[in-house]
Design an enzyme around this catalytic site. Structure first.
Site, PDB file in Angstrom:
ATOM      1  NE  ARG A  25       1.263 -12.828  -4.449  1.00 18.05           N
ATOM      2  CZ  ARG A  25       1.084 -12.054  -3.380  1.00 18.05           C
ATOM      3  NH1 ARG A  25       2.072 -11.310  -2.907  1.00 18.05           N
ATOM      4  NH2 ARG A  25      -0.085 -11.995  -2.791  1.00 18.05           N
ATOM      5  CB  THR A  68       4.823  -4.651   0.729  1.00 15.76           C
ATOM      6  OG1 THR A  68       3.974  -5.717   1.069  1.00 15.76           O
ATOM      7  CG2 THR A  68       5.051  -4.591  -0.744  1.00 15.76           C
ATOM      8  CG  ASP A  73      -1.644 -11.552   0.271  1.00 15.73           C
ATOM      9  OD1 ASP A  73      -2.292 -10.957   1.151  1.00 15.73           O
ATOM     10  OD2 ASP A  73      -0.622 -11.081  -0.252  1.00 15.73           O
TER      11      ASP A  73
END
Ligand code: DON
Length: 571
Positions: free
Chosen positions: A107, A380, A422
């Site tokens: 990530r 994504t 996010d």
């Protein structure tokens, strides 16, 4: 005046029409099952045929699922710039043929110069677009570190052998599909705005055109020569940082050089005879999926039947409660103390559904995160792979929004993410997926932003059964959930399970989003009569699921989502 007996009759008819019992008594429409591609030994299902083929070819050559993962992900960076890139990050869950399981977190991270209020104005209000568009929205990319971590631990072919077909694809070019053309058209103006100039992706492409990315081919060649350091410490990193800083971003060479992918213990739980292995924080995927499935488990939803009123109610109510917990408790585990054991405990989860009845919807404003006593100190893409040795990989990777921040690095050949969105930029203020967060997901230097990505592997009676996942922002978790339930509870094939219409609830906003034109209006009326708010937003695609199911005879069935250009390739 209407006579009293007529009113009673009319009310009774209305109640009959809107009651769940009536709806579930209707025989559901049945179609002959549709099977996806069947393969004897190995398979890749991804968002592009070229990428699935390159991954499958690597396994034909003797490579394993991990080698195929690296090739597939880089082939997506070439042929699917919407979400595939060197400038994003992801999560991978694996199960080896020995039964060993694990998870990799690659990530993105907040840069060292990031701060809690960096997207707020002087009055404390979020500045529109600041966390989503342009250089300030970019998190430190994790993709290249992730792929090298996989190669160091499990790779069987050399990086050169793995990346050569990808370089060939980048040099030879890929064919623009109809859906891809529409996406280029939709973002052309923004590409030029953000990059302050035209970029290769801003050309007016037609369906069937070939696009080459020779710059990316050169970058991959340098990566073969110099390894991971090429991206994080070398020429590629320098080009990237220069581009970001020239456009007002704050990422430095120090940020890049400090980046590391992390091996994590996955979230594992049971659902009836299934054992589910999914992504742990900093993704919320595994925890939320586990909470929802554990809340659903006591209800006989196969009897209530697929996409019928009572099934939708149980799933919605479990989702509502899990997403409320997500927003409060979940964040980067290296920064936040997450009470995972309690959140997944039977006692906590059975108590969470105590106030649910089939008579009426629970109001989201009446649901908060559950009380924990004794608190423990638009893009994504997903691909699923099973190799001939029985190893399985499930990986979801992202730039976050479509083409990420839209900032492209022409000297490297990749877009850069807008993953900073996010984070919870301000408590209670929704992000681009309408998700609300709290302190657990506030911005801090080097922290990883909370994700919904849910790469998942499922065992049945101790054996590999499914590899599955999807893009879709906040809808990822609920799309993975419904795909697993479609096979387990409603007996669908992998392809039907992927194709079936989906719905989604995420606590706030308090609305069930149904895929447009896919649900019966009488059914929606029954739910409204019970107090459920619903929407059939035209723009909303609820996931684009790619999965592989191991059939009882050991062959593999691919489920490639018809909502995209997704394709299964196997042998
Ligand atoms: O990590 C997450 O949850 C989001 N950045 C995923 C974004 C996404 O799935 C967009 N695709 N439709």
């Amino acid at each position: 005046m209407i006579p009293r007996h007529k009113i009673i009759l009319m009310v009774s008819i209305t109640l009959l029409v809107v009651s769940c019992t009536t709806t579930t008594k209707e025989k559901p429409k049945s179609y002959p099952p549709v099977r996806g591609l069947i393969a004897q030994k190995a398979m890749v299902v991804s968002a592009r045929k070229e990428a699935s083929k390159i991954g499958a070819d690597i396994m034909k050559k003797g490579g394993n699922a991990f080698d195929a993962m690296i090739a597939t992900e880089m082939a997506l960076a070439v042929s699917y710039p919407f979400a595939g890139s060197l400038g994003g990050g992801g999560f991978m869950v694996y199960r080896k043929h020995t039964g060993e399981t694990g998870a990799l977190d690659y990530r993105e991270k907040a840069p060292l110069a990031a701060s809690k209020n960096m997207y707020l104005d002087e009055k404390g209000n979020p500045i529109p677009d600041k966390s989503t568009i342009g250089a300030l929205a970019i998190g430190v990319p994790g993709t290249v570190a992730g792929l090298f971590a996989v190669h160091n631990k499990f790779g069987s072919l050399s990086i050169d052998e793995i990346l050569s077909p990808v370089i060939h694809l980048a040099e030879k070019g890929f064919i623009v599909t109809e859906k891809q053309k529409a996406r280029f058209d939709a973002y052309r103006d923004l590409f030029v705005d953000v990059n302050r100039d035209t970029i290769v992706w801003a050309k007016a492409y037609k369906t069937g055109d070939t696009i080459k990315n020779k710059t990316l081919a050169k970058t991959l060649k340098r990566i073969i020569l110099n390894g991971k350091d090429e991206f994080y410490k070398g020429e590629t990193g320098k080009k990237l940082v220069k581009r970001i800083q020239d456009h007002g971003g704050i990422i430095t060479m120090e940020d890049l050089s400090k980046y590391e992918a992390k091996w994590r213990a996955p979230i594992q739980f049971t659902y009836r005879d299934l054992s589910i292995i999914s992504m742990s924080p900093p993704s919320s995927g595994g925890v939320c999926l586990a909470q929802i499935m554990k809340m659903i488990e006591p209800y006989p939803i196969s009897k209530y039947r697929h996409n019928q009123c009572k099934t939708i109610q149980v799933i919605t109510e479990a989702e509502r409660r899990a997403y409320a917990d997500r927003s409060f408790y979940l964040g980067d585990p290296d920064f936040t103390n997450i009470p995972i054991d309690t959140l997944l405990s039977k006692a906590y989860l059975s108590g969470r559904m105590d106030d649910f009845t089939f008579d009426e919807a629970t109001d989201s404003s009446a649901i908060n995160c559950g009380l924990i006593t004794g608190y423990e100190s638009d893009e994504t893409t997903h691909y699923s792979i099973i190799d001939p040795f029985g190893n399985a990989v499930s990986a979801t990777v992202t730039l976050n929004g479509a083409y990420g921040s839209k900032l492209y690095v022409p000297e490297v050949g990749t877009f850069l993410n807008n993953e900073m969105d996010d984070f919870s930029t301000k408590p209670g203020i929704p992000n681009m997926f309408g998700l609300i967060g709290a302190a657990a997901n506030s911005i801090a230097p080097e922290k990883r932003m909370l994700s919904s990505m849910t790469p998942t592997i499922v065992e049945k009676s101790g054996k590999l059964w499914m590899s599955v996942g999807t893009p879709g922002g906040s809808t990822i978790i609920t799309s993975v959930l419904q795909t697993i339930l479609n096979v387990k509870e409603f007996g669908m094939t992998m392809q039907d399970a992927v194709n079936a219409p989906r719905f989604h609830h995420q606590w706030l906003p308090d609305v069930i989003v149904f895929e447009p034109n896919s649900f019966d209006h009488q059914l929606l009326d029954s739910l409204r009569a019970k107090g459920y708010h619903s929407s059939e937003e035209q723009s909303r695609i609820l996931g684009k699921v790619d999965g592989i199911l191991v059939l009882p005879d050991g062959t593999l069935e691919g489920g490639a989502d018809k909502r995209g250009d997704d394709t299964a390739v196997g042998f």
